[in-house]
Design a protein around this motif. Structure first.
Motif, PDB file in Angstrom:
ATOM      1  N   LEU A  41       0.831  -1.218   0.000  1.00 26.00           N
ATOM      2  CA  LEU A  41       0.000   0.000   0.000  1.00 26.00           C
ATOM      3  C   LEU A  41       0.858   1.257   0.000  1.00 26.00           C
ATOM      4  O   LEU A  41       0.543   2.230  -0.695  1.00 26.00           O
ATOM      5  CB  LEU A  41      -0.949   0.003   1.200  1.00 26.00           C
ATOM      6  N   GLY A  42       1.933   1.252   0.784  1.00 26.67           N
ATOM      7  CA  GLY A  42       2.838   2.406   0.801  1.00 26.67           C
ATOM      8  C   GLY A  42       3.451   2.667  -0.557  1.00 26.67           C
ATOM      9  O   GLY A  42       3.497   3.804  -1.026  1.00 26.67           O
ATOM     10  N   VAL A  43       3.924   1.605  -1.203  1.00 29.18           N
ATOM     11  CA  VAL A  43       4.517   1.751  -2.543  1.00 29.18           C
ATOM     12  C   VAL A  43       3.482   2.279  -3.525  1.00 29.18           C
ATOM     13  O   VAL A  43       3.747   3.221  -4.291  1.00 29.18           O
ATOM     14  CB  VAL A  43       5.103   0.405  -3.038  1.00 29.18           C
ATOM     15  N   LEU A 105       3.417   4.925   5.484  1.00 26.88           N
ATOM     16  CA  LEU A 105       3.668   6.339   5.165  1.00 26.88           C
ATOM     17  C   LEU A 105       5.129   6.568   4.791  1.00 26.88           C
ATOM     18  O   LEU A 105       5.432   7.267   3.823  1.00 26.88           O
ATOM     19  CB  LEU A 105       3.260   7.231   6.347  1.00 26.88           C
ATOM     20  N   GLY A 106       6.046   5.965   5.538  1.00 17.53           N
ATOM     21  CA  GLY A 106       7.468   6.087   5.215  1.00 17.53           C
ATOM     22  C   GLY A 106       7.791   5.515   3.851  1.00 17.53           C
ATOM     23  O   GLY A 106       8.591   6.074   3.098  1.00 17.53           O
ATOM     24  N   ILE A 107       7.167   4.400   3.532  1.00 18.44           N
ATOM     25  CA  ILE A 107       7.386   3.771   2.231  1.00 18.44           C
ATOM     26  C   ILE A 107       6.808   4.646   1.117  1.00 18.44           C
ATOM     27  O   ILE A 107       7.420   4.805   0.062  1.00 18.44           O
ATOM     28  CB  ILE A 107       6.782   2.354   2.209  1.00 18.44           C
ATOM     29  N   ALA A 108       5.657   5.248   1.372  1.00  8.61           N
ATOM     30  CA  ALA A 108       5.055   6.146   0.369  1.00  8.61           C
ATOM     31  C   ALA A 108       5.961   7.343   0.116  1.00  8.61           C
ATOM     32  O   ALA A 108       6.224   7.709  -1.035  1.00  8.61           O
ATOM     33  CB  ALA A 108       3.671   6.598   0.835  1.00  8.61           C
ATOM     34  N   VAL A 109       6.475   7.947   1.172  1.00  3.48           N
ATOM     35  CA  VAL A 109       7.377   9.106   1.033  1.00  3.48           C
ATOM     36  C   VAL A 109       8.681   8.683   0.361  1.00  3.48           C
ATOM     37  O   VAL A 109       9.257   9.439  -0.427  1.00  3.48           O
ATOM     38  CB  VAL A 109       7.625   9.765   2.413  1.00  3.48           C
ATOM     39  N   PRO A 115      14.658   6.266  -7.437  1.00  3.39           N
ATOM     40  CA  PRO A 115      14.813   6.523  -8.872  1.00  3.39           C
ATOM     41  C   PRO A 115      14.049   5.537  -9.744  1.00  3.39           C
ATOM     42  O   PRO A 115      13.539   5.907 -10.798  1.00  3.39           O
ATOM     43  CB  PRO A 115      16.320   6.415  -9.094  1.00  3.39           C
ATOM     44  N   LYS A 116      13.952   4.288  -9.308  1.00  2.00           N
ATOM     45  CA  LYS A 116      13.217   3.306 -10.110  1.00  2.00           C
ATOM     46  C   LYS A 116      11.738   3.664 -10.172  1.00  2.00           C
ATOM     47  O   LYS A 116      11.093   3.481 -11.206  1.00  2.00           O
ATOM     48  CB  LYS A 116      13.416   1.899  -9.544  1.00  2.00           C
ATOM     49  N   ALA A 117      11.192   4.210  -9.078  1.00  2.00           N
ATOM     50  CA  ALA A 117       9.782   4.626  -9.082  1.00  2.00           C
ATOM     51  C   ALA A 117       9.574   5.780 -10.064  1.00  2.00           C
ATOM     52  O   ALA A 117       8.586   5.801 -10.803  1.00  2.00           O
ATOM     53  CB  ALA A 117       9.341   5.022  -7.673  1.00  2.00           C
TER      54      ALA A 117
END
Length: 194
Positions: A41-43, A105-109, A115-117
């Motif tokens: 979900l974060g990703v 939330l940390g993963i979303a930020v 860079p891959k995202a």
């Protein structure tokens, strides 16, 4: 539907191949499916933020302030190097010494520094057929990315016993750390070649 195959292909290739998100999700999967779903979900949420930023003007922003691209490269490379170094040097496994974000939330930020995202989102926007909507791309990204990341989560869950052995976990951390360091190095090389 045939016109969407290139978009789906780009999304699949980027989401299934190893990278920082896959490492985060696999490590979360080793802690169980609930943390893995939170990581996915974060990703996905962070990727949606990047998609909106890209769709509505990242190209414009970088053309007005070219230094923005340089700063983004430096931040991305530094963060990946830090994560990789922390994994390479980690002696024990504990929640307090993890370099990789674990809360949704940390993963979303984190997506803002991944860079891959950025590459995945930019490639998906570029591959989108003319006249298609942002909503359609959001749906495709959520579906394809979630499916690919859940495979990584399942791999992490399946490897739980392996992760529980300190020597195996340390070896895995070192391999994943080296992959992240190589990713950071490729950003530096790319930066030097531009």
């Amino acid at each position: 539907m045939n016109s969407l195959l290139p978009v789906i292909g780009v999304l699949f290739a980027a989401a299934i191949t190893p990278g920082p998100n896959n490492i985060i999700v696999m490590q979360a999967g080793a802690r169980g499916m609930a943390p893995a779903i939170g990581a996915v979900l974060g990703v996905v949420c962070g990727s949606m933020l990047l998609l909106i930023v890209t769709w509505f003007g990242f190209g414009l922003a970088t053309s007005v302030v070219p230094a923005f691209t340089l700063v983004l490269h430096i931040l991305c490379g530094a963060y990946l190097a830090w994560m990789g170094f922390a994994l390479l040097m980690r002696e024990r496994t504990s929640a307090t010494d993890a370099a990789v974000p674990s809360a949704p939330l940390g993963i979303a930020v984190f997506q803002l520094l991944n860079p891959k995202a950025w590459i995945l989102v930019a490639a998906a926007v570029a591959a989108m057929p003319q006249g298609q909507s942002l909503t359609l791309l959001v749906l495709l990204m959520v579906a394809v990315t979630s499916a690919c990341l859940m495979l990584w989560a399942l791999a992490g869950t399946a490897a739980t016993r392996l992760f529980a052995r300190p020597e195996a976990r340390r070896a895995i951390d070192r391999i994943l750390g080296a992959v992240l360091m190589l990713s950071a190095a490729s950003i530096v090389v790319d930066l030097l070649n531009t």
